[in-house]
Design an enzyme around this catalytic site. Structure first.
Site, PDB file in Angstrom:
ATOM      1  N   LYS A 160       0.864  -1.182   0.000  1.00  0.00           N
ATOM      2  CA  LYS A 160       0.000   0.000   0.000  1.00  0.00           C
ATOM      3  C   LYS A 160       0.903   1.234   0.000  1.00  0.00           C
ATOM      4  O   LYS A 160       1.143   1.848   1.044  1.00  0.00           O
ATOM      5  CB  LYS A 160      -0.886  -0.047   1.254  1.00  0.00           C
ATOM      6  CG  LYS A 160      -2.339   0.236   0.984  1.00  0.00           C
ATOM      7  CD  LYS A 160      -3.202  -0.050   2.189  1.00  0.00           C
ATOM      8  CE  LYS A 160      -4.243   1.021   2.389  1.00  0.00           C
ATOM      9  NZ  LYS A 160      -5.106   1.319   1.271  1.00  0.00           N
TER      10      LYS A 160
HETATM   11  N1  PPE Z   1      -7.743  -2.090  -2.802  1.00  0.00           N
HETATM   12  C1  PPE Z   1      -7.180  -0.868  -2.655  1.00  0.00           C
HETATM   13  C2  PPE Z   1      -6.460  -0.256  -3.794  1.00  0.00           C
HETATM   14  C3  PPE Z   1      -7.297  -0.221  -1.424  1.00  0.00           C
HETATM   15  O1  PPE Z   1      -6.748   0.971  -1.275  1.00  0.00           O
HETATM   16  C4  PPE Z   1      -8.018  -0.823  -0.374  1.00  0.00           C
HETATM   17  C5  PPE Z   1      -8.189  -0.111   0.934  1.00  0.00           C
HETATM   18  C6  PPE Z   1      -8.588  -2.106  -0.594  1.00  0.00           C
HETATM   19  C7  PPE Z   1      -8.418  -2.699  -1.827  1.00  0.00           C
HETATM   20  C8  PPE Z   1      -9.318  -2.833   0.486  1.00  0.00           C
HETATM   21  O2  PPE Z   1      -8.434  -3.251   1.484  1.00  0.00           O
HETATM   22  P1  PPE Z   1      -8.903  -3.434   2.995  1.00  0.00           P
HETATM   23  O3  PPE Z   1      -9.166  -2.091   3.554  1.00  0.00           O
HETATM   24  O4  PPE Z   1      -7.778  -4.131   3.635  1.00  0.00           O
HETATM   25  O5  PPE Z   1     -10.141  -4.268   2.969  1.00  0.00           O
HETATM   26  N2  PPE Z   1      -8.342   1.285   0.812  1.00  0.00           N
HETATM   27  C9  PPE Z   1      -8.116   2.133   1.944  1.00  0.00           C
HETATM   28  C10 PPE Z   1      -7.875   3.564   1.535  1.00  0.00           C
HETATM   29  C11 PPE Z   1      -9.055   4.426   1.283  1.00  0.00           C
HETATM   30  C12 PPE Z   1      -8.666   5.881   1.171  1.00  0.00           C
HETATM   31  O6  PPE Z   1      -9.486   6.669   0.725  1.00  0.00           O
HETATM   32  O7  PPE Z   1      -7.561   6.261   1.548  1.00  0.00           O
HETATM   33  C13 PPE Z   1      -9.184   1.961   3.003  1.00  0.00           C
HETATM   34  O8  PPE Z   1     -10.246   1.424   2.732  1.00  0.00           O
HETATM   35  O9  PPE Z   1      -8.926   2.355   4.139  1.00  0.00           O
END
Ligand code: PPE
Length: 309
Positions: A160
């Site tokens: 990330k």
């Molecule tokens: N894909 C991406 C690209 C992503 O950034 C997230 C989380 C996910 C999938 C889902 O991952 P998880 O949260 O572990 O289920 N995105 C984060 C960032 C959002 C933001 O605006 O900044 C979040 O949901 O916190």
């Protein structure tokens, strides 16, 4: 989305006032996107506020830092403690969003990040529904983006990394300007990858399908994993399979998952109604179970909660 300041931010090992958590304009990560971060939610439960899968998020943060060869001057236990502390000291008992960030400070310029100071902040604030209350209830409208998700050999899609989110932002803006709620990104091979900040699922013939995260260049979502467990416990089969955009057009149901977004039904993809255009029964059951689990209402998922105390 506007955020209301809280009192304190944990910054390099100390709690500082919100207004004092600042950096120099020559901060390396500001120029080169050389940071890693997490998004975590805490929820109110009958035993006090609890952070959902906090240790799993902090472990993923360290795994992202490892990919970028960042030498973090704190342990994962320190950052677990810091995350709980920002919830506690800011009185966020009704739940909040927690944002740990590891970034490179100022004092060095140029593309070699290795000599830079590694800095760490953890902030928390109250955050409502990410894709809107209406979206959570009735579903959102998705558009396949003209921007592709990264190739895993261009950037490490399993990490990330802050800089990688320009891709998500471009896709998000394109979708919003075209009148949709969210974008769906395809991998360079044309298969479905994920949304700008969420993993995607389809339901077909009573089975749930989601792209193979590493092969599709999607982030391995912690909400995605939680939903897979919930679905299996509900007796619904889940498999990771390569999907193309028409799999969404013709699905019985579709939904997306993410920490910020939570579990959100998809009611349309590229102007094709998904199912009958309303959240389907499997999506609804999973969404309700997820919301109950994060609030400590399901005994079998109590291990996912880490109480702030
Ligand atoms: N894909 C991406 C690209 C992503 O950034 C997230 C989380 C996910 C999938 C889902 O991952 P998880 O949260 O572990 O289920 N995105 C984060 C960032 C959002 C933001 O605006 O900044 C979040 O949901 O916190």
């Amino acid at each position: 989305m506007p955020i209301t300041p809280t009192e304190k931010i944990w910054f390099d090992g100390e709690l500082v006032d919100w207004d004092d958590a600042n950096v120099h304009v020559l901060t390396h990560s500001l120029h080169y996107g050389s940071g890693v971060f997490e998004g975590i939610r805490a929820y109110p439960t009958s035993s006090g506020v609890a952070v959902f899968r906090l240790t799993d998020h902090i472990n993923r943060l360290f795994s992202s830092a490892k990919v970028f060869l960042m030498d973090v001057p704190f342990s994962s236990a320190d950052l677990v403690r810091a995350s709980k502390e920002v919830v506690r000291v800011n009185g966020l008992d009704q739940g909040c969003y927690i944002r740990p960030l590891i970034f490179l400070g100022d004092g060095e310029m140029g593309l070699n990040p290795l000599p830079c100071a590694v800095r760490v902040a953890v902030a928390a604030w109250s955050w409502g529904t990410y894709l809107g209350d209406e979206g959570i209830r009735n579903g959102i409208r998705l558009k396949v983006s003209s921007w592709q998700r990264h190739d895993p050999n261009a950037v490490p899609t399993a990490a990330k990394g802050t800089g990688m989110y320009v891709n998500s932002s471009l896709a998000k803006v394109e979708a919003l300007k075209a009148g949709y709620d969210e974008a769906l990104l395809l991998a360079p091979d044309g298969r479905v990858s994920e949304c700008t900040g969420e993993n995607v699922f389809v339901v077909r013939g009573g089975r749930i399908l989601t792209p193979p995260t590493s092969a599709s260049g999607a982030l391995a979502g912690i909400t995605q994993q939680s939903v897979e467990t919930i679905a299996a416990d509900l007796g619904v089969e889940v498999s990771h399979e390569a999907l193309v955009r028409t799999d969404l057009y013709t699905a019985d149901e579709a939904f997306l998952t993410g920490t910020a977004a939570e579990v959100v039904p998809i009611r349309e993809v590229d102007d094709r109604m998904v199912g009958d255009g309303r959240p389907g029964p499997i999506t609804t059951q999973i969404q309700q179970t997820y919301f109950a689990a994060v609030r400590g209402e399901v005994d079998r998922y109590k291990d996912w909660l880490e109480y702030v105390g």
